[in-house]
Design a protein around this motif. Sequence first.
Motif, PDB file in Angstrom:
ATOM      1  N   ALA A 195      34.262  77.465   0.336  1.00  0.00           N
ATOM      2  CA  ALA A 195      35.450  77.576   1.189  1.00  0.00           C
ATOM      3  C   ALA A 195      35.576  78.910   1.901  1.00  0.00           C
ATOM      4  O   ALA A 195      36.534  79.118   2.624  1.00  0.00           O
ATOM      5  N   ILE A 245      36.298  78.943   5.746  1.00  0.00           N
ATOM      6  CA  ILE A 245      37.256  77.976   6.289  1.00  0.00           C
ATOM      7  C   ILE A 245      38.615  78.653   6.445  1.00  0.00           C
ATOM      8  O   ILE A 245      39.212  79.083   5.463  1.00  0.00           O
ATOM      9  N   TYR A 296      42.628  79.506   7.142  1.00  0.00           N
ATOM     10  CA  TYR A 296      43.851  78.921   6.584  1.00  0.00           C
ATOM     11  C   TYR A 296      44.366  77.787   7.445  1.00  0.00           C
ATOM     12  O   TYR A 296      44.337  77.834   8.668  1.00  0.00           O
ATOM     13  N   ARG A 297      44.866  76.757   6.772  1.00  0.00           N
ATOM     14  CA  ARG A 297      45.554  75.660   7.434  1.00  0.00           C
ATOM     15  C   ARG A 297      46.918  75.629   6.777  1.00  0.00           C
ATOM     16  O   ARG A 297      47.008  75.730   5.549  1.00  0.00           O
ATOM     17  N   GLN A 310      40.214  85.266   2.928  1.00  0.00           N
ATOM     18  CA  GLN A 310      40.734  84.782   4.207  1.00  0.00           C
ATOM     19  C   GLN A 310      41.967  85.565   4.639  1.00  0.00           C
ATOM     20  O   GLN A 310      42.158  85.845   5.822  1.00  0.00           O
ATOM     21  N   THR A 362      43.421  78.189  -2.522  1.00  0.00           N
ATOM     22  CA  THR A 362      42.078  77.648  -2.309  1.00  0.00           C
ATOM     23  C   THR A 362      41.915  76.356  -3.092  1.00  0.00           C
ATOM     24  O   THR A 362      42.248  76.315  -4.271  1.00  0.00           O
ATOM     25  N   SER A 398      38.848  74.165  -4.156  1.00  0.00           N
ATOM     26  CA  SER A 398      37.403  74.293  -4.068  1.00  0.00           C
ATOM     27  C   SER A 398      36.730  73.656  -5.284  1.00  0.00           C
ATOM     28  O   SER A 398      37.390  73.061  -6.130  1.00  0.00           O
ATOM     29  N   SER A 450      36.427  68.052   0.821  1.00  0.00           N
ATOM     30  CA  SER A 450      36.318  69.126   1.821  1.00  0.00           C
ATOM     31  C   SER A 450      37.091  70.350   1.336  1.00  0.00           C
ATOM     32  O   SER A 450      38.292  70.455   1.567  1.00  0.00           O
ATOM     33  N   CYS A 459      38.862  73.858   1.010  1.00  0.00           N
ATOM     34  CA  CYS A 459      39.566  74.531   2.098  1.00  0.00           C
ATOM     35  C   CYS A 459      40.495  75.607   1.554  1.00  0.00           C
ATOM     36  O   CYS A 459      40.747  75.686   0.355  1.00  0.00           O
ATOM     37  N   ASN A 460      40.986  76.428   2.486  1.00  0.00           N
ATOM     38  CA  ASN A 460      42.022  77.400   2.158  1.00  0.00           C
ATOM     39  C   ASN A 460      43.291  76.937   2.843  1.00  0.00           C
ATOM     40  O   ASN A 460      43.282  76.649   4.035  1.00  0.00           O
ATOM     41  N   ALA A 490      42.894  68.158   0.701  1.00  0.00           N
ATOM     42  CA  ALA A 490      41.497  68.597   0.765  1.00  0.00           C
ATOM     43  C   ALA A 490      40.538  67.415   0.712  1.00  0.00           C
ATOM     44  O   ALA A 490      39.363  67.570   0.424  1.00  0.00           O
TER      45      ALA A 490
END
Lengths: 262, 444
Positions: B19, B22, B24-25, B175, B289, B291, B297, B299-300, B316
């Motif tokens: 991750a 990737i 931030y979302r 991130q 996170t 992971s 998938s 992700c952060n 995720a």
Amino acid sequence: MQGIVIATLIVGVIGLLIGAALVAAGKKFYVEVDEREALVRECLPGNNCGGCGQAGCDAAAAAIVNGEAEVNVCPVCNEKAIQEISAIMGVDGVQTVKKRAFVRCAGTCEKTSVKCNYVGIRDCRSAVMSGLPVWECDYGCLGFGSCVEACAFDAIHVRDGAAVVDPDKCTGCGRCASVCPKNLIELLPGDAKAAVACSSKARGPEVKKACSAGCIGCKLCTKQCEAEAIQVENNLAGIDYDKCVGCEKCMEKCPAKAIVRP
Amino acid sequence: MLRKTFQGGVHPADGKEFARNIPYRVYLPKGDLVFPLNQHIGKPARPVVQKGDLVLTGQLLAEADGFVSANIVSSCSGKVKAVENRKTVAGPSVPCIVVENDGNYTLAEGIGTENDATNLTSQEILEKIKAAGIIGLGGAGFPTHVKLAPKNPREIEYVIANGAECEPYITCDDQLMRTKGSEIVEGLKIMLRLFPNAGGVILIEENKPEAIKAMEQACAGQEKIHIRAVHTKYPQGGERSVISVIAGKHLKLGMLPADAGCVVDNVATVHAIYRAVCKSEPVMERGFTVSGDGVKSPCNLMVRIGTSFAEVLEEAGGIREGVKARKMLCGGPMMGIALVSPDVPICKNNNALTVLTTDPVEEAEKTRTACLRCGRCNQVCPLGLTPQMMAVAAEKKNYERYEKKLYGLECIACGSCTYICPAKRPLMQLFKQAKAEIMAAKRR
């Protein structure tokens, strides 16, 4: 020849001097011991279980003689031993209440099921600290046997995932109760006629889902009891052992058979 | 020469590749939000709302009860559904406030207004931090307003923003440093205002070159703030490892970081301080996170506090097809807590969900032997303890020796000894139990 005489004299004189010094020291530093302490110690069981709260049987005997502890402080002693100690101490009319341990959980492997795969140290306290719910029921016996390890009398064993007390061997010292992280072990009066083998404070439907031997707090037992000895509090039945007459009507009515003869 | 690392430590496979790149979302939860009252170390907070109350985003739900305690604010708008016992990450049910999320995220009054921090006094800064309910977001959860108020602030030499992030798989701080570098520097400047004689240090492990570059750019021209890139080694992020690298001092029994002239806070905490003081935003969201080799998938995410782990796992992509998730952890594999079910809320100090397709603990159980006396645990202990002897004392319940002779209470439960042990002894669990029993006996 002369050498031998001198040597004998020197050794003899030194011996006499040391002997005199020892006698003087013995007189000066004499500690008065109550002879009752040894007699009381004779009556105590000698397991050094610590059930009385003292460091061991020697400490308990000293405490009894000094008046720091009651004559019936030892939970392991039988009635005869208590009477003997009372006689030594000159105390009359001491009541002995014999206690015995009882595991308030009947959640064996067939009644409830394992929820998560705990693979850490096989010890109840470690399992509780890991925070993992080992069994479906959050309140029940974990079955790793911390109590078995604590018992000095071989009176408690884990059978089918739940601890069971052997009433013949149990002396009521309470050591198992003090190590149980779930606080499941209760010291019952020796003549208790009924006891609740469940500690779950969860609501009825949750208990039913988790274990088939659990108290669901339905209060049928309260209605049955003519002696008014059973009260349901926090979804869990509790018996007043002084009031209980042992009619066993509650045991017949209990849908989960959670009330048992201890 | 500047020190690059501490004594001891291990090099576990870091798993950060899942991750780390990737960005931030922002994830806005759909379900109810749950706020446990004991998210922090210290006394649980006292609820100030009741069942049926309407709350707005950023509104106070529970206030600090006593000095070592922290406020809890709502991270969504909606109706308080219940104040009841719920399951949390740690296992047992604890009192929680449950808020029914209306999905609008209507902000409470005053949240998000810009403030100029330059003319605030130390007292005002600390009050803002306390009001925002900031706790150590790195994992420990110690209330920050207590940590930032040591007995003598003039004796503090170093204010350290800890961006080591040594725990495998977790990349949220990485991130954060890459994207919010300037805000972290602003936060650190606010902290430095509390300690007149201190310099700021941002500590980053060498396995995050992008973050180091971003932070160097962000603090260009700042005289009092330095970046320290250190070797990648677990547990570099532990408070004591940080202090031994930066200040060269080893904390003795019972010493606090302030006694060595240090204040250590995670970069996420420093960022939260910036948001609390300059933006009037309490702790409502945090970097998180998802992971591990079991996640579809990795992700952060920027998640709201109180979101359930199940929801972020779904965000995720859920469990990867064709594999069986054997272990779900809150946090990383070294210090994380195993989750039985993901239906528990994210607290302020939870930074990751790791899903693994293997269960190393279960495998260790199969190959466990008696201690080999190889002494590798003694070599890797970052505190210089002797885990091999501590384990013997703990197993025999010789707690006096454990505490007085072997200094077992110093153990930070980093798990390095358990990781390195070729005999797969459950060392960390033994120490945790021994510590708990000694502390319980002391309270009695």
